[in-house]
Design a protein around this motif. Structure first.
Motif, PDB file in Angstrom:
ATOM      1  N   ILE A   5       0.944  -1.560  -0.004  1.00 24.16           N
ATOM      2  CA  ILE A   5       0.412  -0.128  -0.033  1.00 24.16           C
ATOM      3  C   ILE A   5       0.825   1.002   0.390  1.00 24.16           C
ATOM      4  N   PRO A   6       1.305   1.390  -1.344  1.00 21.72           N
ATOM      5  CA  PRO A   6       1.970   2.773  -1.071  1.00 21.72           C
ATOM      6  C   PRO A   6       1.824   3.995  -0.327  1.00 21.72           C
ATOM      7  N   ASP A   7       2.777   4.653  -0.630  1.00 18.91           N
ATOM      8  CA  ASP A   7       1.917   5.803   0.774  1.00 18.91           C
ATOM      9  C   ASP A   7       1.904   7.126  -0.167  1.00 18.91           C
ATOM     10  N   ASP A   8       2.531   7.143  -1.545  1.00 18.35           N
ATOM     11  CA  ASP A   8       2.521   7.983  -1.977  1.00 18.35           C
ATOM     12  C   ASP A   8       0.566   8.134  -2.760  1.00 18.35           C
ATOM     13  N   CYS A   9       0.386   7.287  -3.105  1.00 19.44           N
ATOM     14  CA  CYS A   9      -1.166   7.047  -3.153  1.00 19.44           C
ATOM     15  C   CYS A   9      -2.289   7.202  -2.334  1.00 19.44           C
ATOM     16  N   VAL A  20      -0.699  11.312  -7.679  1.00 19.86           N
ATOM     17  CA  VAL A  20      -1.254  12.766  -8.301  1.00 19.86           C
ATOM     18  C   VAL A  20       0.568  13.545  -8.263  1.00 19.86           C
ATOM     19  N   ASP A  21       0.620  13.582  -9.847  1.00 18.51           N
ATOM     20  CA  ASP A  21       2.200  14.360 -10.169  1.00 18.51           C
ATOM     21  C   ASP A  21       1.706  15.747 -10.921  1.00 18.51           C
ATOM     22  N   GLY A  22       2.086  16.603  -9.964  1.00 19.78           N
ATOM     23  CA  GLY A  22       0.958  17.934 -10.877  1.00 19.78           C
ATOM     24  C   GLY A  22      -0.646  17.537 -10.692  1.00 19.78           C
ATOM     25  N   THR A  24      -1.263  16.116 -13.273  1.00 24.10           N
ATOM     26  CA  THR A  24      -1.895  14.265 -14.275  1.00 24.10           C
ATOM     27  C   THR A  24      -2.059  13.707 -12.745  1.00 24.10           C
ATOM     28  N   ALA A  25      -2.985  12.396 -12.589  1.00 22.40           N
ATOM     29  CA  ALA A  25      -2.983  11.588 -11.658  1.00 22.40           C
ATOM     30  C   ALA A  25      -2.822  10.357 -12.272  1.00 22.40           C
ATOM     31  N   HIS A  26      -2.442   9.501 -11.616  1.00 21.05           N
ATOM     32  CA  HIS A  26      -2.250   7.301 -12.399  1.00 21.05           C
ATOM     33  C   HIS A  26      -2.776   7.057 -12.148  1.00 21.05           C
ATOM     34  N   VAL A  27      -4.013   6.805 -12.341  1.00 23.14           N
ATOM     35  CA  VAL A  27      -4.573   4.966 -11.397  1.00 23.14           C
ATOM     36  C   VAL A  27      -4.563   3.996 -12.152  1.00 23.14           C
ATOM     37  N   GLY A  28      -5.127   3.275 -10.638  1.00 19.64           N
ATOM     38  CA  GLY A  28      -5.003   1.595 -11.471  1.00 19.64           C
ATOM     39  C   GLY A  28      -5.560   1.324 -10.032  1.00 19.64           C
ATOM     40  N   ILE A  29      -6.010  -0.105 -10.383  1.00 22.80           N
ATOM     41  CA  ILE A  29      -5.969  -1.291  -8.835  1.00 22.80           C
ATOM     42  C   ILE A  29      -4.812  -1.122  -8.018  1.00 22.80           C
ATOM     43  N   GLU A 106      -5.898  13.789 -16.399  1.00 13.83           N
ATOM     44  CA  GLU A 106      -5.759  15.138 -15.955  1.00 13.83           C
ATOM     45  C   GLU A 106      -6.664  15.683 -14.885  1.00 13.83           C
ATOM     46  N   LEU A 107      -6.363  16.193 -14.339  1.00 13.23           N
ATOM     47  CA  LEU A 107      -6.882  16.203 -12.865  1.00 13.23           C
ATOM     48  C   LEU A 107      -8.262  17.308 -13.261  1.00 13.23           C
TER      49      LEU A 107
END
Length: 127
Positions: A5-9, A20-22, A24-29, A106-107
């Protein structure tokens, strides 16, 4: 069993994650979700330019055990779908937070992240 469970998500109750990076957001399961599903055999994802609304279904992940809807953790415009998954859906099982990502978005509204679970809250949910 212990799940990554990554702490950056941030996480949804339905086990999607967003990083989130700026703007932009990456999404996954999540690692937990891919484990529950078993071997992923098919993924249906939206196209570049499609709009997502937080909480709405945006696609499907199919495993040997089940078919599950995917839900958008944030609202925004799809900037990329992970096309590698069409040929290698098992990447979701092998690396759910890396090569097995689903979309970049793009958020529209970063404050929506406040509606999501923190890593600690998500850990509590799946224990």
């Amino acid at each position: 069993m212990s799940f990554e469970i990554p702490d950056d998500c941030r996480y949804m109750d339905s086990h999607e994650w967003v990083r989130v990076d700026g703007e932009t957001a990456h999404v996954g399961i999540s690692d937990f979700a891919q484990d529950e599903l078993g071997d992923v055999v098919f993924v249906e994802l939206p196209s570049e330019g499609d709009d997502l609304t937080q909480g709405d279904s945006f696609g499907v992940v199919e495993s040997i055990k089940a078919v599950s809807d995917l839900y958008a953790p944030v609202s925004g415009t799809v900037t990329e779908a992970n096309e590698a998954l069409f040929d290698e859906p098992e990447l979701i099982n092998d690396d759910p937070y890396g090569d097995g990502w689903l979309l970049t978005v793009e958020l529209d509204d970063e404050s929506e992240l406040d509606d999501l679970l923190s890593p600690d809250q998500y850990r509590e949910q799946i224990e």
